[in-house]
Each structure stands twice: as structure tokens, then as C-alpha cells.
Design a protein around this motif. Sequence first.
Motif, PDB file in Angstrom:
ATOM      1  N   MET A  93       0.828  -1.203   0.000  1.00  0.00           N
ATOM      2  CA  MET A  93       0.000   0.000   0.000  1.00  0.00           C
ATOM      3  C   MET A  93       0.863   1.255   0.000  1.00  0.00           C
ATOM      4  SD  MET A  93      -2.960   1.535   0.063  1.00  0.00           S
ATOM      5  CE  MET A  93      -4.403   0.798   0.822  1.00  0.00           C
ATOM      6  N   ASN A  94       1.894   1.279   0.825  1.00  0.00           N
ATOM      7  CA  ASN A  94       2.809   2.429   0.844  1.00  0.00           C
ATOM      8  C   ASN A  94       3.434   2.640  -0.533  1.00  0.00           C
ATOM      9  OD1 ASN A  94       2.258   2.631   3.557  1.00  0.00           O
ATOM     10  ND2 ASN A  94       4.241   1.874   4.248  1.00  0.00           N
ATOM     11  N   ALA A  95       3.820   1.537  -1.171  1.00  0.00           N
ATOM     12  CA  ALA A  95       4.439   1.632  -2.490  1.00  0.00           C
ATOM     13  C   ALA A  95       3.457   2.146  -3.537  1.00  0.00           C
ATOM     14  CB  ALA A  95       4.987   0.261  -2.906  1.00  0.00           C
ATOM     15  N   LEU A  96       2.218   1.702  -3.464  1.00  0.00           N
ATOM     16  CA  LEU A  96       1.216   2.158  -4.425  1.00  0.00           C
ATOM     17  C   LEU A  96       0.992   3.662  -4.322  1.00  0.00           C
ATOM     18  CD1 LEU A  96      -1.462  -0.690  -4.239  1.00  0.00           C
ATOM     19  CD2 LEU A  96       0.176  -0.245  -6.075  1.00  0.00           C
ATOM     20  N   VAL A 106       0.779  -2.167 -12.684  1.00  0.00           N
ATOM     21  CA  VAL A 106       1.646  -2.360 -11.519  1.00  0.00           C
ATOM     22  C   VAL A 106       1.939  -3.846 -11.381  1.00  0.00           C
ATOM     23  CG1 VAL A 106       1.884  -2.132  -9.017  1.00  0.00           C
ATOM     24  CG2 VAL A 106       0.724  -0.341 -10.326  1.00  0.00           C
ATOM     25  N   ALA A 107       3.217  -4.188 -11.363  1.00  0.00           N
ATOM     26  CA  ALA A 107       3.650  -5.563 -11.125  1.00  0.00           C
ATOM     27  C   ALA A 107       4.174  -5.668  -9.703  1.00  0.00           C
ATOM     28  CB  ALA A 107       4.741  -5.963 -12.114  1.00  0.00           C
ATOM     29  N   LEU A 178      -6.158  -2.012  -8.938  1.00  0.00           N
ATOM     30  CA  LEU A 178      -5.379  -2.411  -7.762  1.00  0.00           C
ATOM     31  C   LEU A 178      -5.514  -1.392  -6.638  1.00  0.00           C
ATOM     32  CD1 LEU A 178      -3.438  -4.563  -6.674  1.00  0.00           C
ATOM     33  CD2 LEU A 178      -1.547  -3.180  -7.563  1.00  0.00           C
ATOM     34  N   MET A 179      -5.536  -0.117  -6.984  1.00  0.00           N
ATOM     35  CA  MET A 179      -5.702   0.924  -5.963  1.00  0.00           C
ATOM     36  C   MET A 179      -7.061   0.801  -5.280  1.00  0.00           C
ATOM     37  SD  MET A 179      -2.963   2.844  -5.698  1.00  0.00           S
ATOM     38  CE  MET A 179      -3.582   4.320  -4.904  1.00  0.00           C
ATOM     39  N   SER A 196      -3.793 -10.638  -5.584  1.00  0.00           N
ATOM     40  CA  SER A 196      -4.925 -11.027  -6.400  1.00  0.00           C
ATOM     41  C   SER A 196      -6.188 -11.220  -5.571  1.00  0.00           C
ATOM     42  CB  SER A 196      -4.600 -12.318  -7.157  1.00  0.00           C
ATOM     43  OG  SER A 196      -5.707 -12.751  -7.905  1.00  0.00           O
ATOM     44  N   SER A 197      -6.061 -11.765  -4.365  1.00  0.00           N
ATOM     45  CA  SER A 197      -7.243 -12.014  -3.539  1.00  0.00           C
ATOM     46  C   SER A 197      -7.984 -10.720  -3.222  1.00  0.00           C
ATOM     47  CB  SER A 197      -6.853 -12.740  -2.249  1.00  0.00           C
ATOM     48  OG  SER A 197      -6.007 -11.937  -1.445  1.00  0.00           O
ATOM     49  N   LEU A 198      -7.251  -9.620  -3.116  1.00  0.00           N
ATOM     50  CA  LEU A 198      -7.891  -8.330  -2.844  1.00  0.00           C
ATOM     51  C   LEU A 198      -8.624  -7.814  -4.081  1.00  0.00           C
ATOM     52  CD1 LEU A 198      -5.070  -6.565  -0.787  1.00  0.00           C
ATOM     53  CD2 LEU A 198      -6.945  -8.005   0.035  1.00  0.00           C
ATOM     54  N   VAL A 199      -8.033  -8.034  -5.251  1.00  0.00           N
ATOM     55  CA  VAL A 199      -8.699  -7.635  -6.502  1.00  0.00           C
ATOM     56  C   VAL A 199      -9.924  -8.513  -6.742  1.00  0.00           C
ATOM     57  CG1 VAL A 199      -8.415  -7.476  -9.015  1.00  0.00           C
ATOM     58  CG2 VAL A 199      -6.562  -6.736  -7.496  1.00  0.00           C
TER      59      VAL A 199
END
Length: 234
Positions: A93-96, A106-107, A178-179, A196-199
Motif C-alpha cells: 500500500m505504501n508503495a502504491l 503495476v507488477a 489495484l488501488m 490477487s485475492s484483494l482484486v
Amino acid sequence: MGLDSKHLTLVVPAAGSGSRLGEDIPKPYLTIAGKTILEHTLLKFRDINQLREIVISTSDQYLDQTREIADAVFNTQSVKVIRGGDERQNSVMNALHSASGSTDFVAIHDAVRPFVKKTQIENCLVKLDSEDVDGVVLAVPAKDTIKEIGSDNLIERTPDRSKVWLAQTPQIFKKEVLMKAYQNAAESGVKGTDDSSLVERIGGRVLVVEGDGDNFKITFPLDLRLANIMLSGR
């Protein structure tokens, strides 16, 4: 707009410990064949045409070393090294939030998966760009029968093995999806076992792209010994 014009950000969570390996040094910073595992991993992405930006999250004491490693690997791409969170999900999350606004894809790739192949990464990008999906996940078919158990360790279900795949990384997604997935997870307090589970949780369509067993995650001492053999040639 074709794939060649798309911008890819690589996110690498590198704040993990070396506890399961029995090491004091965090896994990404162990050295094999003259390079840290993190450097071996980053090198696999260096020549990806769409790569414009790298965001690596790590612990405070490794910020400087991580910057040195990343700067030695990447020449023209933007490199950001940021402080990671208490858990992998927080680090991503910090990276996003640090990623460029111009990013299309985003990979997310584990810092300790140094054996992913360039062709596999490129295949994932082609599928994400050409198929009606929100993300792609590199994975391999399960070789063993899977058992789902309850809290008492009694087997509750045996899933159809032909439908069971073991997820790897990279996992690559359209940035806006993803965001949304990470924001939803933060608001609902959900902890996913992978990105992926979050998406999937917000209804995103995620495609599996077949990888191979070489792309393993260095987690246990046996993994480290095998990585030494593969990277050192001994």
C-alpha cells in the motif's frame, strides 16, 4: 494504445525477515554468488521494455543499502526506496501511494523470487493488455492432492486438483483496479494472502498465466540451498 506505450511500475516488498531461514539478515539481503538475492531478483526486470519505475519498500536499517542495490541495477528507470509497513500488505500500500500517476500497470513481485524468467513477465504483460481482465497472476498447476481441513485438523473437503493452481509472482494489475482493491481492503480491515485475492474481492477479473517450478520463493533453508546451487552453479 499498444503495449509498447504502456508504463509499468514494479513494486517489490523487501521488508521480510530471515527468521524462517534461521538467519539474522533479512532474506533479500543474503548474498549468493556475489550478489544479494534482491539484486538477482531485480535484474530479471531490468530489460522489460515497459518498465518505467521501481518502488521498493524495506525496513529503516536497509533503506541505504537497497538504494545502492537498485541504482546498480537500473539506469534509465526511476527508482524509489521507501519505508515498508508492519506487514506485506501495508508495504505494498505504501508503495502504491508512491507510484507515479502516469503508471498503467503495476507488477508486484516477491524480493526473494530470483528465478522468474523475462519471457514469463512479458507473457503476463501481453495477456493483461490483450485480454478483458484486470490482472494476471503467474501460477503453476498443483502437483499434489489438496486437502481443506477444519480447526480440528480433520479433512473437510478435497478440491478438484485440476482446478487448483499455486500462485506465484509477479502479479500484474491495472493500476486503478489495484488501488481500489487496496483501498477497499483498508476500509474493511481485510488481510489478503496475496494481491490477487484483494482484486478478486472487489469483483476484478484475474487471469492465471502458467509459469514453472523454478520460480520458487526462498523461504526455508532447503530453498536457500537450492538457490545457492542454481545461482552459483555448484
